[in-house]
Scaffold this active site. Structure first.
Site, PDB file in Angstrom:
ATOM      1  N   LYS A   1       0.837  -1.202   0.000  1.00 19.46           N
ATOM      2  CA  LYS A   1       0.000   0.000   0.000  1.00 19.46           C
ATOM      3  C   LYS A   1       0.872   1.253   0.000  1.00 19.46           C
ATOM      4  CE  LYS A   1      -1.822   1.732   3.981  1.00 19.46           C
ATOM      5  NZ  LYS A   1      -1.462   3.156   4.104  1.00 19.46           N
ATOM      6  N   ASN A   2       1.870   1.278   0.876  1.00 20.68           N
ATOM      7  CA  ASN A   2       2.636   2.513   1.040  1.00 20.68           C
ATOM      8  C   ASN A   2       3.592   2.791  -0.109  1.00 20.68           C
ATOM      9  OD1 ASN A   2       1.270   2.999   3.348  1.00 20.68           O
ATOM     10  ND2 ASN A   2       2.987   2.629   4.752  1.00 20.68           N
TER      11      ASN A   2
ATOM     12  N   ARG B   1      -5.028  10.500   4.580  1.00 30.22           N
ATOM     13  CA  ARG B   1      -3.964  11.495   4.756  1.00 30.22           C
ATOM     14  C   ARG B   1      -2.927  11.455   3.630  1.00 30.22           C
ATOM     15  NH1 ARG B   1      -2.441  14.241   8.802  1.00 30.22           N
ATOM     16  NH2 ARG B   1      -0.338  13.864   8.101  1.00 30.22           N
TER      17      ARG B   1
ATOM     18  N   CYS C   1      -5.297  12.932  12.919  1.00 35.19           N
ATOM     19  CA  CYS C   1      -5.805  11.581  12.704  1.00 35.19           C
ATOM     20  C   CYS C   1      -5.687  10.839  14.013  1.00 35.19           C
ATOM     21  CB  CYS C   1      -5.057  10.873  11.593  1.00 35.19           C
ATOM     22  SG  CYS C   1      -3.418  10.408  12.076  1.00 35.19           S
TER      23      CYS C   1
ATOM     24  N   ARG D   1       0.396  14.440  13.310  1.00 34.33           N
ATOM     25  CA  ARG D   1       0.940  14.249  11.961  1.00 34.33           C
ATOM     26  C   ARG D   1       0.934  15.520  11.116  1.00 34.33           C
ATOM     27  NH1 ARG D   1      -1.414   8.568   9.738  1.00 34.33           N
ATOM     28  NH2 ARG D   1       0.574   8.115   8.785  1.00 34.33           N
TER      29      ARG D   1
ATOM     30  N   ASP E   1       4.304   0.538  12.105  1.00 37.26           N
ATOM     31  CA  ASP E   1       3.124  -0.136  11.547  1.00 37.26           C
ATOM     32  C   ASP E   1       3.032  -1.606  11.967  1.00 37.26           C
ATOM     33  OD1 ASP E   1       2.353   2.202  10.364  1.00 37.26           O
ATOM     34  OD2 ASP E   1       2.894   1.630   8.317  1.00 37.26           O
TER      35      ASP E   1
ATOM     36  N   VAL F   1       7.513   6.865  17.106  1.00 36.77           N
ATOM     37  CA  VAL F   1       7.208   7.578  15.862  1.00 36.77           C
ATOM     38  C   VAL F   1       5.934   8.420  15.973  1.00 36.77           C
ATOM     39  CG1 VAL F   1       6.803   7.330  13.375  1.00 36.77           C
ATOM     40  CG2 VAL F   1       8.429   5.825  14.526  1.00 36.77           C
TER      41      VAL F   1
ATOM     42  N   ARG G   1      -8.786  -0.519   4.261  1.00 35.48           N
ATOM     43  CA  ARG G   1      -7.911   0.513   3.693  1.00 35.48           C
ATOM     44  C   ARG G   1      -6.549  -0.078   3.332  1.00 35.48           C
ATOM     45  NH1 ARG G   1      -6.490   4.643   7.454  1.00 35.48           N
ATOM     46  NH2 ARG G   1      -5.069   4.980   5.728  1.00 35.48           N
TER      47      ARG G   1
HETATM   48  C1  UD1 Z   1       4.083   6.913   6.541  1.00 31.20           C
HETATM   49  C2  UD1 Z   1       3.261   5.682   6.262  1.00 31.20           C
HETATM   50  C3  UD1 Z   1       2.648   5.144   7.559  1.00 31.20           C
HETATM   51  C4  UD1 Z   1       3.739   4.918   8.610  1.00 31.20           C
HETATM   52  C5  UD1 Z   1       4.612   6.162   8.763  1.00 31.20           C
HETATM   53  C6  UD1 Z   1       5.807   5.944   9.660  1.00 31.20           C
HETATM   54  C7  UD1 Z   1       2.486   6.077   4.017  1.00 31.20           C
HETATM   55  C8  UD1 Z   1       1.352   6.378   3.104  1.00 31.20           C
HETATM   56  N1  UD1 Z   1       2.219   6.028   5.315  1.00 31.20           N
HETATM   57  O1  UD1 Z   1       3.205   7.910   7.056  1.00 31.20           O
HETATM   58  O2  UD1 Z   1       2.004   3.902   7.266  1.00 31.20           O
HETATM   59  O3  UD1 Z   1       3.147   4.637   9.861  1.00 31.20           O
HETATM   60  O4  UD1 Z   1       5.103   6.596   7.476  1.00 31.20           O
HETATM   61  O5  UD1 Z   1       6.568   4.890   9.201  1.00 31.20           O
HETATM   62  O6  UD1 Z   1       3.590   5.819   3.577  1.00 31.20           O
HETATM   63  N2  UD1 Z   1       6.153  14.697  10.929  1.00 31.20           N
HETATM   64  C9  UD1 Z   1       6.329  16.020  11.229  1.00 31.20           C
HETATM   65  N3  UD1 Z   1       6.251  16.946  10.191  1.00 31.20           N
HETATM   66  C10 UD1 Z   1       6.013  16.581   8.899  1.00 31.20           C
HETATM   67  C11 UD1 Z   1       5.863  15.219   8.617  1.00 31.20           C
HETATM   68  C12 UD1 Z   1       5.938  14.293   9.649  1.00 31.20           C
HETATM   69  O7  UD1 Z   1       6.532  16.407  12.369  1.00 31.20           O
HETATM   70  O8  UD1 Z   1       5.951  17.457   8.019  1.00 31.20           O
HETATM   71  C13 UD1 Z   1       6.236  13.688  12.025  1.00 31.20           C
HETATM   72  C14 UD1 Z   1       4.922  12.924  12.227  1.00 31.20           C
HETATM   73  O9  UD1 Z   1       4.033  13.623  13.062  1.00 31.20           O
HETATM   74  C15 UD1 Z   1       5.412  11.626  12.838  1.00 31.20           C
HETATM   75  C16 UD1 Z   1       6.786  11.418  12.173  1.00 31.20           C
HETATM   76  O10 UD1 Z   1       7.143  12.673  11.629  1.00 31.20           O
HETATM   77  O11 UD1 Z   1       5.585  11.784  14.229  1.00 31.20           O
HETATM   78  C17 UD1 Z   1       6.800  10.394  11.075  1.00 31.20           C
HETATM   79  O12 UD1 Z   1       5.721  10.628  10.194  1.00 31.20           O
HETATM   80  P1  UD1 Z   1       5.801  10.332   8.636  1.00 31.20           P
HETATM   81  O13 UD1 Z   1       6.989   9.504   8.326  1.00 31.20           O
HETATM   82  O14 UD1 Z   1       5.643  11.617   7.896  1.00 31.20           O
HETATM   83  O15 UD1 Z   1       4.492   9.480   8.422  1.00 31.20           O
HETATM   84  P2  UD1 Z   1       3.655   9.432   7.090  1.00 31.20           P
HETATM   85  O16 UD1 Z   1       4.557   9.704   5.946  1.00 31.20           O
HETATM   86  O17 UD1 Z   1       2.414  10.243   7.246  1.00 31.20           O
END
Ligand code: UD1
Length: 426
Positions: free
Chosen positions: A22-23, A94, A118, A123, A307, A329, A399
């Site tokens: 999926k990711n 998201r 969420c 996030r 995950d 995380v 999902r």
């Molecule tokens: C992706 C995955 C999700 C997985 C996560 C962590 C997809 C579609 N989803 O989510 O399944 O659980 O990686 O492995 O690939 N953060 C910030 N600022 C930002 C972006 C992120 O502070 O601009 C923080 C988030 O709040 C979180 C951490 O960084 O605490 C990691 O999040 P992130 O890697 O961005 O998760 P996703 O990409 O949303």
């Protein structure tokens, strides 16, 4: 609304085939927006999030021809009719934020609804926006929408504050069409980032270092059509392996790729599993033994994936010993702990740490899924609980897991999708 009814007690055994990730599928579908020529994808999992992304791409003017039975789709964004990703779609997923970089790079403008909070934490997307600003975009946030503009993005060196998976992907996609070279430091090293880079390179991009903490993207004027096979879903594979370990079973999973799950496999070995890996399969055998508790702390790849945290909490709930889980995380990713307690699990949560004291037996009960991976943890607990477990709100599972109940049934589990509660489970 559909629910999942599980009768616990079956020891899993047999063979299944992993689906596409999926990711990886979501960013790869979005990267089709970068080119006017068709991108053909294979091994595309049939999931609600994939359908939502395809809807979003159509909304933007792309043509999407999907053949769900063949796990393929062709996306052609020869013309884009709008640069706005509406709230109605973004709020359901998201990962819709992944259209921001490609839309901006291709059209010079993008309006994408802010994804909002969420269940598993705040996030934010601040790093996505900062990175685009560093590449010369004018970015404002108003009325719940991100509005980004740039005639042509410029290459730059950008150090990401936090390791973010979709942030790295958004900036990497945007940089493919920028003028000059972009260097992303502290980039996410997840295999899905590397898979996206492989697809982009097949489309004519010039990316090196994807899968390491430094990704270099030399901008090119345009991308062309390509064909790409989506890599296997390491979280799906991990979920089934944990299920087998918890039920003291023995399974083989095919089409797994290699090297995607090292941190997870190490923990399963520590739990007592015998694991053998081939080029494209993983076999796990518990020799009928109860798993031993394991300690985990989640971290970006190659660390232990967040995950997989809920699934390991479910395993620790029936393991021999006491396991400590530390979630590093996401700040609010323990909602499944309360639901697991409804099944009799002994879990104490303090801040981002959960202490799980293994019980010989859980008891079936009605429980509620709260997010995608939390639901997976509940399914696994249901497989080993006494009598029936009824899981509500399984749209979360749909999902991200393709044909979940069918795959479990193939391994001998008693899992069915129901709309009404049968007498024996009432
Ligand atoms: C992706 C995955 C999700 C997985 C996560 C962590 C997809 C579609 N989803 O989510 O399944 O659980 O990686 O492995 O690939 N953060 C910030 N600022 C930002 C972006 C992120 O502070 O601009 C923080 C988030 O709040 C979180 C951490 O960084 O605490 C990691 O999040 P992130 O890697 O961005 O998760 P996703 O990409 O949303």
């Amino acid at each position: 609304m559909d629910k999942l009814l599980i009768e616990g007690g079956a020891r899993l055994s047999g063979e299944i085939t992993a689906s596409g990730a999926k990711n990886a599928a979501l960013p790869i579908l979005c990267c089709a927006l970068l080119s006017g020529e068709p991108l053909r994808l294979t091994n595309l999992p049939q999931l609600q999030d994939v359908r939502t992304t395809q809807r979003l791409l159509r909304e933007l003017g792309a043509q999407v021809d999907a053949d769900p039975d063949a796990a393929t789709a062709t996306v052609c964004a020869s013309t884009l009719t709008t640069h706005t990703a509406p709230y109605e779609l973004v709020k359901t997923m998201r990962a819709s934020i992944l259209v921001l970089g490609p839309l901006l790079a291709r059209s010079g403008e993008a309006r994408v609804s802010l994804p909002g909070g969420c269940a598993i934490g705040a996030r934010p997307v601040d790093i996505h926006l900062e990175g685009l600003r560093a590449m010369g975009a004018e970015v404002t946030v108003e009325g719940g929408f991100i509005h980004a503009r740039a005639l042509r993005l410029r290459g730059t060196r950008f150090v990401m504050d936090t390791v973010t998976v979709t942030g790295t992907e958004n900036l990497m996609m945007a940089a493919t069409l920028a003028e000059g070279t972009t260097v992303l430091e502290n980039a996410a090293r997840e295999p899905e980032v590397a898979d996206l880079a492989r697809c982009l390179n097949a489309m004519g991009a010039r990316i090196s270092g994807a899968g390491t903490a430094t990704v270099t993207v030399e901008g090119v004027p345009a991308l062309h059509g390509a064909e790409h096979r989506v890599l296997p879903d390491r979280i799906e594979i991990g979920t089934f392996l944990v299920a087998a370990a918890m039920t003291r079973g023995s399974v083989t999973i095919h089409a797994t790729g290699s090297g995607l799950l090292d941190a997870v496999l190490r923990k399963l070995e520590r739990a007592g599993a015998r694991i053998s890996c081939g080029d494209d399969h993983i076999a796990l055998d518990m020799d009928g033994a109860r798993p031993k508790s394991v300690d985990i702390h989640t971290a970006p790849f190659p660390g232990f994936p967040t995950d997989m945290q809920a699934q390991f909490m479910a395993m620790d709930a029936v393991a021999d010993g006491v396991g400590t889980i530390v979630e590093n995380v996401f700040e609010n990713r323990y909602m499944h702990a309360l639901e697991l307690q409804r099944l009799g699990a002994d879990i104490r949560v303090e801040g981002n740490t959960a202490i799980v004291r293994g019980r010989e037996q859980l008891q079936g009960a009605p429980v509620m899924a709260t997010d995608l991976r939390a639901s997976a943890g509940l399914v696994l607990a249901g497989l080993v609980a006494d009598r029936h477990t009824l899981i509500d709100r399984i749209y979360h599972l749909d999902r991200g897991y393709e044909r979940l109940e069918e795959k479990f049934r193939d391994l001998g589990a008693h899992v069915q999708r129901v709309t009404r509660i049968p007498q024996e489970a009432a």
